[in-house]
Design a protein around this motif. Structure first.
Motif, PDB file in Angstrom:
ATOM      1  N   MET A 120       4.291  -6.871  -0.614  1.00  0.00           N
ATOM      2  CA  MET A 120       3.852  -5.731  -1.415  1.00  0.00           C
ATOM      3  C   MET A 120       4.417  -4.405  -0.906  1.00  0.00           C
ATOM      4  O   MET A 120       4.498  -3.433  -1.667  1.00  0.00           O
ATOM      5  CB  MET A 120       2.332  -5.689  -1.474  1.00  0.00           C
ATOM      6  N   THR A 153      -2.835  -0.662  -4.343  1.00  0.00           N
ATOM      7  CA  THR A 153      -2.112  -1.906  -4.096  1.00  0.00           C
ATOM      8  C   THR A 153      -3.019  -2.903  -3.386  1.00  0.00           C
ATOM      9  O   THR A 153      -3.035  -4.096  -3.720  1.00  0.00           O
ATOM     10  CB  THR A 153      -0.852  -1.644  -3.250  1.00  0.00           C
ATOM     11  N   MET A 191      -4.307  -6.661  -4.555  1.00  0.00           N
ATOM     12  CA  MET A 191      -4.200  -7.855  -3.718  1.00  0.00           C
ATOM     13  C   MET A 191      -5.532  -8.579  -3.573  1.00  0.00           C
ATOM     14  O   MET A 191      -5.575  -9.815  -3.545  1.00  0.00           O
ATOM     15  CB  MET A 191      -3.679  -7.479  -2.332  1.00  0.00           C
ATOM     16  N   LEU A 245       6.420  -7.752 -10.252  1.00  0.00           N
ATOM     17  CA  LEU A 245       5.767  -9.031 -10.006  1.00  0.00           C
ATOM     18  C   LEU A 245       5.956 -10.038 -11.136  1.00  0.00           C
ATOM     19  O   LEU A 245       5.822 -11.249 -10.915  1.00  0.00           O
ATOM     20  CB  LEU A 245       4.265  -8.815  -9.764  1.00  0.00           C
ATOM     21  N   PHE A 297       7.478  -4.299  -2.867  1.00  0.00           N
ATOM     22  CA  PHE A 297       7.092  -4.001  -4.249  1.00  0.00           C
ATOM     23  C   PHE A 297       6.881  -2.504  -4.433  1.00  0.00           C
ATOM     24  O   PHE A 297       7.338  -1.900  -5.409  1.00  0.00           O
ATOM     25  CB  PHE A 297       5.826  -4.791  -4.591  1.00  0.00           C
ATOM     26  N   GLU A 298       6.190  -1.878  -3.478  1.00  0.00           N
ATOM     27  CA  GLU A 298       5.947  -0.438  -3.567  1.00  0.00           C
ATOM     28  C   GLU A 298       7.243   0.363  -3.456  1.00  0.00           C
ATOM     29  O   GLU A 298       7.330   1.478  -3.991  1.00  0.00           O
ATOM     30  CB  GLU A 298       4.978  -0.003  -2.467  1.00  0.00           C
TER      31      GLU A 298
END
Length: 415
Positions: free
Chosen positions: A89, A324, A328, A99, A92-93
């Motif tokens: 993640m 985030t 999760m 995703l 991802f950020e």
């Protein structure tokens, strides 16, 4: 060598606990060790960033004199998954991917998957019982994070695919020295049909192994380097790595199995002969937990757990954004439940999520999340009560009775 900074201690009474009830945890652990059911264990409970309970009991090895400590090293196995999800993640950020993108974009062998189907007996002829059809869509990163990809597994894939499963490393037991290339094994999974359509069924499988290969390809770095850069280094987790250095082997606990026939512990893996010592020709660095996954101390994992409990930040260092972390730790299964824990548990990104306390056998809170490892490590984080708990031992396959008691007693100690 740098020393991991321990979380600050707090007064249990001021933080809403009955100290005499927290003592029940210590007494229970000591009794399990004295009875020979556990070689040693570490328990820790923290609330609002302060430790209210910390207890160590037993030995690194029951035949040796060294005591277990809070900086002893344990094989996390599947408890590596939440850390892998956190590392993923961070990328991802940074905008490296979305995703809902197909995993085949980075691992093309997973393009155009097929799904096997079991025919009714009346429609079956010999050799024709595992017909396949094209999947309705491709596997996404999200499917893998939530373990709903449909990837083959020992419990769901027909035995006719046994040779292909073995080539992909889908077998029972993995503490020996690896002989096959890890990346090749993960790619080989793509040769086996899915057991269900992507996104349909939650199944405990090899999703995080595929994510491991994805992480190395999307970042261009090894998994250990990526963990160090994105998570371990920033959090000051100096005891954590996929393999032990020579000077750290004296802190690595012996791994045991419970022998039910003789009702005693049996040695499964000792430090001096362990694959985790890195003596083999090949090294397996698995974000899924293969070959023991990450090696970590309770003190180190407490820093990771507190970062999650804080919404992505610890000691002024932000690992992930608050929203985030919320993504999760949210249940992504809807009406479905996982089959690895008690009733009413869903799944987030690499972690269980407690849906409600209805139909439950132990106290707790809806929204509690966490995970466990095959050799007896366990953690849970309760956002509502602002607390987390850690239970660390090293007995393969014997974690649930004592770990559940530990979590139960933690809640029973709240005032």
């Amino acid at each position: 060598m740098k020393k991991t900074e321990e979380l600050p201690e707090g007064d249990p009474s001021e933080l809403g606990f009955a100290p005499e009830r927290l003592d029940r945890i210590s007494n229970m652990i000591d009794a399990e060790v004295s009875a020979g059911r556990l070689p040693g264990a570490v328990t820790l409970v923290a609330r609002r960033g302060q430790v209210v309970h910390s207890h160590v009991s037993g030995k690194l090895d029951v035949e040796r004199s060294a005591d277990v400590r809070a900086d002893s090293l344990f094989r996390l196995y599947s408890q590596t998954k939440p850390m892998t999800a956190a590392v993923l993640m961070t990328l991802f950020e940074e905008g490296a991917f979305l995703l809902d993108e197909p995993i085949s974009k980075w691992i093309p062998e997973f393009a155009k998957p097929s799904v096997f189907g079991i025919k009714p007996p009346r429609d079956t002829v010999r050799g024709d019982f595992a017909q396949t059809t094209p999947a309705l869509r491709e596997i996404t990163i999200y499917d893998l994070l939530t373990m709903t990809s449909g990837l083959p597994s020992l419990g769901r894939t027909p035995v006719v695919y046994g040779p292909a499963m073995k080539a992909a490393g889908i077998t029972l037991g993995d503490t020996g020295d690896p002989t096959a290339d890890y990346d090749d094994q993960i790619v080989a999974i793509a040769d086996i049909p899915l057991h269900s359509q992507p996104g349909e069924v939650w199944n405990y499988g090899y999703d995080f192994d595929v994510l491991t290969l994805f992480l190395t390809r999307v970042s261009g770095k090894s998994l250990d380097a990526l963990f160090q850069e994105k998570l371990l280094g920033p959090l000051g987790m100096h005891d954590s790595s996929f393999y032990c250095n020579e000077e750290d082997l004296s802190r690595l606990v012996t791994e045991y199995l419970w022998n039910p026939a003789e009702e005693k512990l049996a040695i499964r893996d000792r430090p001096e002969t362990s694959e985790k010592a890195g003596h083999g020709d090949k090294r397996v660095m698995s974000g899924n937990g293969r070959n023991g996954g990450l090696v970590c101390s309770p003190n180190d994992f407490a820093r990771f757990a507190q970062m999650l409990a804080n919404g992505g930040e610890l000691d002024g260092v932000r690992i992930l954004g608050r929203k985030t972390i919320e993504l999760m730790r949210t249940d992504h299964l809807g009406d479905r439940c996982i089959d690895s824990f008690a009733p009413n548990y869903g799944f987030g990104f690499g972690m269980f999520v407690r849906k409600s306390i209805g139909s439950s056998f132990t106290p707790g809170s809806a929204g509690t999340f966490g995970w466990a490892g095959a050799a007896g490590t366990w953690f849970f984080i309760d956002p509502k009560e602002e607390l987390f708990g850690l239970f660390f031992t090293q007995v393969f396959g014997y974690m649930f009775p004592t770990a559940v008691q530990f979590e139960k007693m933690t809640y029973e100690a709240l005032c």
